[in-house]
Design a protein around this motif. Structure first.
Motif, mmCIF file in Angstrom:
data_model
loop_
_atom_site.group_PDB
_atom_site.id
_atom_site.type_symbol
_atom_site.label_atom_id
_atom_site.label_comp_id
_atom_site.label_asym_id
_atom_site.label_seq_id
_atom_site.Cartn_x
_atom_site.Cartn_y
_atom_site.Cartn_z
ATOM 1 N N GLY A 66 50.449 57.301 18.588
ATOM 2 C CA GLY A 66 50.759 57.468 20.209
ATOM 3 C C GLY A 66 49.601 58.254 20.723
ATOM 4 N N GLY B 248 51.452 55.335 25.514
ATOM 5 C CA GLY B 248 51.346 56.305 24.385
ATOM 6 C C GLY B 248 52.948 56.933 24.360
ATOM 7 N N SER C 93 46.778 56.701 22.324
ATOM 8 C CA SER C 93 47.195 56.150 23.702
ATOM 9 C C SER C 93 47.133 57.151 24.731
ATOM 10 N N ALA D 97 54.922 54.742 22.356
ATOM 11 C CA ALA D 97 54.463 54.630 21.033
ATOM 12 C C ALA D 97 55.108 55.672 20.248
ATOM 13 N N ILE D 98 54.969 56.917 20.447
ATOM 14 C CA ILE D 98 55.407 57.903 20.041
ATOM 15 C C ILE D 98 57.096 58.011 19.999
ATOM 16 N N TRP E 182 52.362 60.745 15.652
ATOM 17 C CA TRP E 182 51.598 61.555 16.660
ATOM 18 C C TRP E 182 50.238 60.762 16.654
#
Length: 415
Positions: free
Chosen positions: A299, A35, A302, A38-39, A296
């Motif tokens: 992510g 997460g 996740s 990803a963000i 946002w």
């Protein structure tokens, strides 16, 4: 002192618990790692791309207002392009008129541009961005030179055949030798190189770069090109003052002066457009704000999964250590001591996962992506750590509270 000592003991208990169940620890933090990765990856890409595009538009200047026929914000099916097309182009006399009268500007200049080929001996540079400039060009736009100098006012007024060229042009036309003082031929006319721009690097999205630019006096430019309504249209640009927020004072004064110069009656609408270069940067910023929201969302799912994973593991951990919790409380351990054990454990799990995600983004920043340089900013690092901490608190607070409220007698009886 007792509070801090007990807090430190809680910290140690949490660390030991994580070490004891290493496999479970690794599996728990994977969701948070993915997460945060990803963000922060999306934000790093967005920030790097936004900065690159904005820097590529630096040739438009900052705090600058342009006099054009067409407004920047035009477009759409109802765009009255025919009305703007009929408007007159800016003229050199209007530039001189404004230069003498404008008060709310740091500088005013006029320029005209075209694309052509420069030659020096057997070498040639195609696609050169040739711009004819007034002496006041340096008052509105940044002219950073690596070698040589800018034009003098007398040289501009005399329309001398002098040129300031970009680094790429200089190295192409004069490989392995200095370019200053050398002759370049532009549209059959000879120009002496008196300055070389600082190297900017490759332009992004094929936007202009000073490495491929050439400045010459405006008068010399008009000898090669016809400027005006049916030729190359010149642009008048003005540099606003720092205290003029939004360039409101400059816009009002400029509107009045141009209307007077063009003889417009009070009932007639403006036949010119005043464009602020910040409009483009604000438009770019709004586009990337939308992309950030998408980051946002991507992510967030996740991290949500990772948070549920940590919460689930913490409930299992409380269940496994119920007997130990009972013994600790029977020996006098305070509720906050038990609470901190599990809360710290959840936060550490989340921070380790978030830190791993940030480390992966940092390693990704070393991967070359064309002319785009990925830069992991300090702000994004703090954001990743902050989000990880919040996820740890949210995921661990409920199981930690349940553990702290256990009855010591019932807890000791638990097998």
């Amino acid at each position: 002192m007792l509070f801090f000592r007990l807090t430190w003991e809680s910290f140690r208990f949490a660390i030991n618990a994580l070490k004891t169940n290493l496999t479970r620890t690794v599996l728990s933090l994977l969701g948070v790692t993915v997460g945060i990765f990803a963000i922060i990856t999306v934000f790093t890409l967005v920030d790097s791309l936004e900065n690159k595009i904005k820097s590529s538009f630096a040739f438009l200047g900052t705090n600058v207002m342009r006099v054009d026929r067409f407004p920047f914000e035009g477009g759409g099916p109802d765009y009255p392009w025919w009305k703007y097309f009929r408007r007159p182009a800016a003229t050199f006399s209007e530039y001189k008129f404004l230069e003498e009268r404008i008060k709310n500007a740091e500088g005013v200049t006029i320029s005209a541009s075209s694309t052509t080929t420069a030659q020096a001996g057997s070498n040639a540079f195609e696609g050169m961005a040739l711009t004819g400039v007034a002496y006041t060009y340096q008052d509105v736009y940044e002219v950073a030179l690596e070698e040589g100098r800018y034009f003098s006012e007398s040289e501009i007024n005399a329309s001398r055949n002098l040129a300031v060229i970009g680094k790429k042009i200089a190295t192409t036309l004069f490989p392995n030798q200095p370019a200053l003082g050398k002759e370049v031929k532009i549209k059959g006319m000879k120009f002496i190189v008196i300055g070389i721009f600082e190297e900017e690097g490759e332009g992004f999205l094929e936007l202009p770069s000073k490495d491929e630019a050439c400045l010459i006096p405006y008068g010399a430019f008009t000898k090669m090109y016809y400027t005006g309504r049916n030729g190359l249209e010149p642009t008048i640009a003005l540099k606003g003052k720092d205290e003029d927020v939004g360039l409101v004072a400059l816009e009002n004064e400029l509107t009045g002066l141009l209307r007077a110069k063009r003889g417009l009656k009070p009932t007639q609408e403006n036949n010119f457009a005043l464009n602020k270069t910040e409009f483009i940067q604000n438009t770019i910023g709004s586009i990337f704000d939308v992309i950030s929201v998408a980051g946002w969302v991507i992510g967030g799912f996740s991290i949500l999964v990772g948070g549920f994973g940590i919460a689930n593991i913490m409930f299992v951990s409380v269940r496994e250590r119920t007997n130990i919790i009972g013994i600790q409380k029977s020996l006098g351990a305070k509720n906050y001591f038990i609470l901190f054990q599990f809360l710290f454990e959840a936060i550490f799990l989340s921070l380790i996962g978030g830190g791993t995600g940030i480390l992966l983004v940092f390693l990704l920043s070393f991967v070359p992506i064309g002319s785009l340089d990925l830069i992991l900013s300090f702000g994004n690092i703090i954001l990743g750590i902050g989000v990880s901490s919040i996820i740890g608190v949210v995921a661990g607070i409920v199981p930690a509270t349940l553990a702290a409220r256990l009855d010591p007698v019932e807890a000791i009886r638990t097998a």
